[in-house]
Scaffold this motif. Sequence first.
Motif, PDB file in Angstrom:
ATOM      1  N   ALA A   1       0.845  -1.191   0.000  1.00 34.82           N
ATOM      2  CA  ALA A   1       0.000   0.000   0.000  1.00 34.82           C
ATOM      3  C   ALA A   1       0.879   1.240   0.000  1.00 34.82           C
ATOM      4  N   VAL A   2       0.329   2.330  -0.510  1.00 36.99           N
ATOM      5  CA  VAL A   2       1.108   3.577  -0.575  1.00 36.99           C
ATOM      6  C   VAL A   2       1.421   4.110   0.816  1.00 36.99           C
ATOM      7  N   ASP A   3       0.624   3.710   1.825  1.00 34.97           N
ATOM      8  CA  ASP A   3       0.917   4.115   3.207  1.00 34.97           C
ATOM      9  C   ASP A   3       1.532   2.969   4.004  1.00 34.97           C
TER      10      ASP A   3
ATOM     11  N   GLY B   1      -3.879   3.261  -5.428  1.00 32.65           N
ATOM     12  CA  GLY B   1      -2.975   4.389  -5.273  1.00 32.65           C
ATOM     13  C   GLY B   1      -2.031   4.541  -6.442  1.00 32.65           C
TER      14      GLY B   1
ATOM     15  N   TYR C   1       1.830   4.660  -7.465  1.00 34.08           N
ATOM     16  CA  TYR C   1       3.147   4.220  -7.012  1.00 34.08           C
ATOM     17  C   TYR C   1       4.196   4.770  -7.977  1.00 34.08           C
TER      18      TYR C   1
ATOM     19  N   GLU D   1     -10.111  -1.845  -7.217  1.00 35.55           N
ATOM     20  CA  GLU D   1      -9.285  -0.681  -6.907  1.00 35.55           C
ATOM     21  C   GLU D   1      -8.292  -0.419  -8.041  1.00 35.55           C
TER      22      GLU D   1
END
Length: 351
Positions: A33-35, A87, A89, A117
């Motif tokens: 995940a981006v976070d 997201g 990346y 997603e």
Amino acid sequence: MPTICPLPVLIVVVGFWLTATLAVAEPVRLYIAVDGNDAWSGQLPEPNPDGTDGPFRTLERARDEIRRLKAAGPLPSGGIEVELRAGIYELSKPFELTAEDSGTPDCRITYRSRRGEEVRLVGGRVVGGWQLVTDPATLARMDPVARGEVYQADLRAQGITDVGRMEPGPTWGVSSPGLEVFFADEPMTLARWPNEGWTHIADIVVDDGHQIHGIPGSRVGKFVYEGDRPERWVGERDIMLHGYWFWDWADQRLRVQTIDTQNKVITLEPEPQHGYGFRKGMHYYAYNLLPELDQPGEWYLDREAGILYFWPPSPLEESRVLVSVLPSLVTMTGVSYLTLNGLVFECTRGT
């Protein structure tokens, strides 16, 4: 009267279904995940509340974890799935996969987006710090319609130092554009003339007797141009021409060496020359020219100064500007039984 299925048959059918269901092993799942954080286990799709564990941050970390699992023992029969959460990346280098990252016929490895997603792998950098062009010398080089419309950004100040070279094609059908610009997820146009279509070779200069199937031409990239438009290009660097120089199916991008405005002659650099030669009436356009940045959606890069000029087709604050940096997003060498699925690839200089 309805047919009644005997009880023993029902038992056999249900038993078979349960056996088949139990035989399908669940894959091992890792998450990105981006976070995320590469120090975490990668076994959770989201960070836990206390921030001590959660998904990985990078593809490389998930790849290395799979390598660790392979070294520890046999791969699971259900395969391995690496699930990327929604997201953008921005990759700092291509994601490299080699033979050691392969799956097996019984354990396939999949990198995929989470269902429903959007996952976007980006090989470029976002450009900011835009200012209207005000330098008098630069404005003097520009078309009057562009003054007050074109913005500039210092790429070097933003850490973008590798802008690539704009190479002529070593043979027809091949070229290297170097850096490209994208706005609102659409590729923009490197400033060119004419804006649409082509201009034509008015005549060849060197009559060397070159012919193909009886059609006369010249092996020398030196020709007479139509009109007087090239007069505004004098003094510009790295002027490129994209043309179909002899046949309508063999294009090549070549660099201008000189422009003789008195005799209306363009001379191309001696190497490379077009393999089939040049002939009267064939078509081309010129590009990589600040004086031809004359409509929304066009851009020009001063490679020596690292300054990008851009006429946005809509307000800059409404969308992001990306420049391509990486040559590619993913490289594979000797890889088998591995799938990439549901990932958007964008903004690279090559593949």
